[in-house]
Design a protein around this motif. Sequence first.
Motif, PDB file in Angstrom:
ATOM      1  N   SER A  36      44.437  37.485  26.475  1.00 38.39           N
ATOM      2  CA  SER A  36      45.730  38.084  26.793  1.00 38.39           C
ATOM      3  C   SER A  36      46.040  38.059  28.290  1.00 38.39           C
ATOM      4  O   SER A  36      47.096  38.509  28.715  1.00 38.39           O
ATOM      5  CB  SER A  36      45.792  39.532  26.280  1.00 38.39           C
ATOM      6  N   LEU A  37      45.116  37.523  29.077  1.00 36.82           N
ATOM      7  CA  LEU A  37      45.332  37.397  30.516  1.00 36.82           C
ATOM      8  C   LEU A  37      46.012  36.067  30.829  1.00 36.82           C
ATOM      9  O   LEU A  37      45.768  35.064  30.163  1.00 36.82           O
ATOM     10  CB  LEU A  37      43.995  37.456  31.262  1.00 36.82           C
ATOM     11  N   HIS A  38      46.835  36.072  31.867  1.00 39.45           N
ATOM     12  CA  HIS A  38      47.522  34.846  32.268  1.00 39.45           C
ATOM     13  C   HIS A  38      47.386  34.668  33.778  1.00 39.45           C
ATOM     14  O   HIS A  38      47.579  35.606  34.548  1.00 39.45           O
ATOM     15  CB  HIS A  38      49.004  34.903  31.887  1.00 39.45           C
ATOM     16  N   GLY A  39      47.031  33.458  34.191  1.00 41.61           N
ATOM     17  CA  GLY A  39      46.965  33.156  35.609  1.00 41.61           C
ATOM     18  C   GLY A  39      45.730  33.656  36.320  1.00 41.61           C
ATOM     19  O   GLY A  39      45.705  33.682  37.552  1.00 41.61           O
ATOM     20  N   LEU A  40      44.705  34.072  35.585  1.00 44.94           N
ATOM     21  CA  LEU A  40      43.485  34.578  36.223  1.00 44.94           C
ATOM     22  C   LEU A  40      42.276  33.765  35.763  1.00 44.94           C
ATOM     23  O   LEU A  40      41.199  34.303  35.515  1.00 44.94           O
ATOM     24  CB  LEU A  40      43.286  36.061  35.897  1.00 44.94           C
ATOM     25  N   SER A  41      42.442  32.469  35.664  1.00 49.79           N
ATOM     26  CA  SER A  41      41.380  31.618  35.126  1.00 49.79           C
ATOM     27  C   SER A  41      40.132  31.614  35.994  1.00 49.79           C
ATOM     28  O   SER A  41      39.009  31.590  35.479  1.00 49.79           O
ATOM     29  CB  SER A  41      41.891  30.186  34.946  1.00 49.79           C
ATOM     30  N   SER A  42      40.301  31.644  37.328  1.00 54.40           N
ATOM     31  CA  SER A  42      39.122  31.620  38.195  1.00 54.40           C
ATOM     32  C   SER A  42      38.309  32.898  38.059  1.00 54.40           C
ATOM     33  O   SER A  42      37.070  32.866  38.031  1.00 54.40           O
ATOM     34  CB  SER A  42      39.539  31.416  39.657  1.00 54.40           C
ATOM     35  N   GLN A  43      39.005  34.056  37.955  1.00 55.61           N
ATOM     36  CA  GLN A  43      38.315  35.324  37.766  1.00 55.61           C
ATOM     37  C   GLN A  43      37.587  35.349  36.420  1.00 55.61           C
ATOM     38  O   GLN A  43      36.447  35.796  36.317  1.00 55.61           O
ATOM     39  CB  GLN A  43      39.305  36.490  37.839  1.00 55.61           C
ATOM     40  N   THR A  44      38.273  34.873  35.392  1.00 53.35           N
ATOM     41  CA  THR A  44      37.670  34.849  34.052  1.00 53.35           C
ATOM     42  C   THR A  44      36.433  33.971  34.038  1.00 53.35           C
ATOM     43  O   THR A  44      35.402  34.346  33.473  1.00 53.35           O
ATOM     44  CB  THR A  44      38.696  34.342  33.016  1.00 53.35           C
ATOM     45  N   ASN A  66      47.311  43.900  39.422  1.00 58.73           N
ATOM     46  CA  ASN A  66      47.300  42.458  39.176  1.00 58.73           C
ATOM     47  C   ASN A  66      46.216  42.008  38.205  1.00 58.73           C
ATOM     48  O   ASN A  66      45.819  40.846  38.186  1.00 58.73           O
ATOM     49  CB  ASN A  66      47.183  41.687  40.498  1.00 58.73           C
ATOM     50  N   GLY A  67      45.721  42.934  37.383  1.00 58.49           N
ATOM     51  CA  GLY A  67      44.844  42.541  36.285  1.00 58.49           C
ATOM     52  C   GLY A  67      43.363  42.749  36.473  1.00 58.49           C
ATOM     53  O   GLY A  67      42.566  42.363  35.613  1.00 58.49           O
ATOM     54  N   LYS A  68      42.947  43.379  37.575  1.00 53.25           N
ATOM     55  CA  LYS A  68      41.512  43.541  37.812  1.00 53.25           C
ATOM     56  C   LYS A  68      40.855  44.444  36.771  1.00 53.25           C
ATOM     57  O   LYS A  68      39.787  44.129  36.244  1.00 53.25           O
ATOM     58  CB  LYS A  68      41.267  44.086  39.228  1.00 53.25           C
ATOM     59  N   THR A  69      41.493  45.567  36.469  1.00 60.08           N
ATOM     60  CA  THR A  69      40.947  46.459  35.441  1.00 60.08           C
ATOM     61  C   THR A  69      40.981  45.794  34.075  1.00 60.08           C
ATOM     62  O   THR A  69      40.051  45.944  33.275  1.00 60.08           O
ATOM     63  CB  THR A  69      41.742  47.778  35.399  1.00 60.08           C
ATOM     64  N   HIS A  70      42.035  45.049  33.810  1.00 63.45           N
ATOM     65  CA  HIS A  70      42.156  44.300  32.559  1.00 63.45           C
ATOM     66  C   HIS A  70      40.947  43.379  32.371  1.00 63.45           C
ATOM     67  O   HIS A  70      40.394  43.271  31.268  1.00 63.45           O
ATOM     68  CB  HIS A  70      43.453  43.487  32.579  1.00 63.45           C
ATOM     69  N   LEU A  71      40.522  42.734  33.443  1.00 60.97           N
ATOM     70  CA  LEU A  71      39.368  41.839  33.376  1.00 60.97           C
ATOM     71  C   LEU A  71      38.108  42.585  32.942  1.00 60.97           C
ATOM     72  O   LEU A  71      37.354  42.119  32.081  1.00 60.97           O
ATOM     73  CB  LEU A  71      39.132  41.180  34.733  1.00 60.97           C
ATOM     74  N   LEU A  72      37.871  43.760  33.526  1.00 61.38           N
ATOM     75  CA  LEU A  72      36.688  44.538  33.177  1.00 61.38           C
ATOM     76  C   LEU A  72      36.752  45.003  31.720  1.00 61.38           C
ATOM     77  O   LEU A  72      35.751  44.972  30.997  1.00 61.38           O
ATOM     78  CB  LEU A  72      36.546  45.740  34.108  1.00 61.38           C
ATOM     79  N   GLU A  73      37.934  45.426  31.296  1.00 57.89           N
ATOM     80  CA  GLU A  73      38.075  45.883  29.912  1.00 57.89           C
ATOM     81  C   GLU A  73      37.908  44.725  28.934  1.00 57.89           C
ATOM     82  O   GLU A  73      37.430  44.913  27.813  1.00 57.89           O
ATOM     83  CB  GLU A  73      39.423  46.576  29.732  1.00 57.89           C
TER      84      GLU A  73
END
Length: 202
Positions: A36-44, A66-73
């Motif tokens: 469900s994330l978009h534009g954060l491929s390097s972080q993923t 900008n999605g940092k917490t989303h990444l952890l969840e």
Amino acid sequence: SVQVFQEFSAVPTPDSTPSLPVPRPPGVNPEHTFESLHGLSSQTSAIRAVMAGQRLVAFIYGGVGNGKTHLLEAVSNEQYPHGNYVPVLVFADLLSSFRSVINHSKQGDTGWDYDAVVLRVKQMPVLLLDDIGAGSSDTNWANQVLEEIFCYRFERGLRTIMTSNKNVTDLPERVQSRLNDKTKCYLIFNRAEDYRPKLGAK
């Protein structure tokens, strides 16, 4: 604060009975996934490398919303179906829980052992630490706690994924030094814009 302490107490230990159900980490949005994330491929990609054991640490920093917490969840949700309890710990809440333990210990309450609670965090198989430096977590004592936890985990090869609105250079020197080891750590500046205003406009 007491609730956070109780959550640590509920974390399954290695000798727990495997057949016991693993609780879903509190406060984690089940809809927050990598898909469900978009534009954060390097972080993923960096986070997946850490979870696969290819690196030890991922430190993701940048602006708010900008999605940092989303990444952890997303990490927490991905681990849950496999029976792994991986909560997302907000650094300010973690510090608040530590203060509660200290206060109860000073009052002579039994069952409130500060060193034991901190050790539980130090020894978690995977630590997801969110919002370092935000709010009340930007103090000298907070930096000492971060340094103690992070350095312990780094030296023992325990996987750690952290987010912050602060720059790497704002962190304690011993933390900076370890984060700059590119053979073990990913340092990722999240350039994405704040998506919350867009959500509010819908």
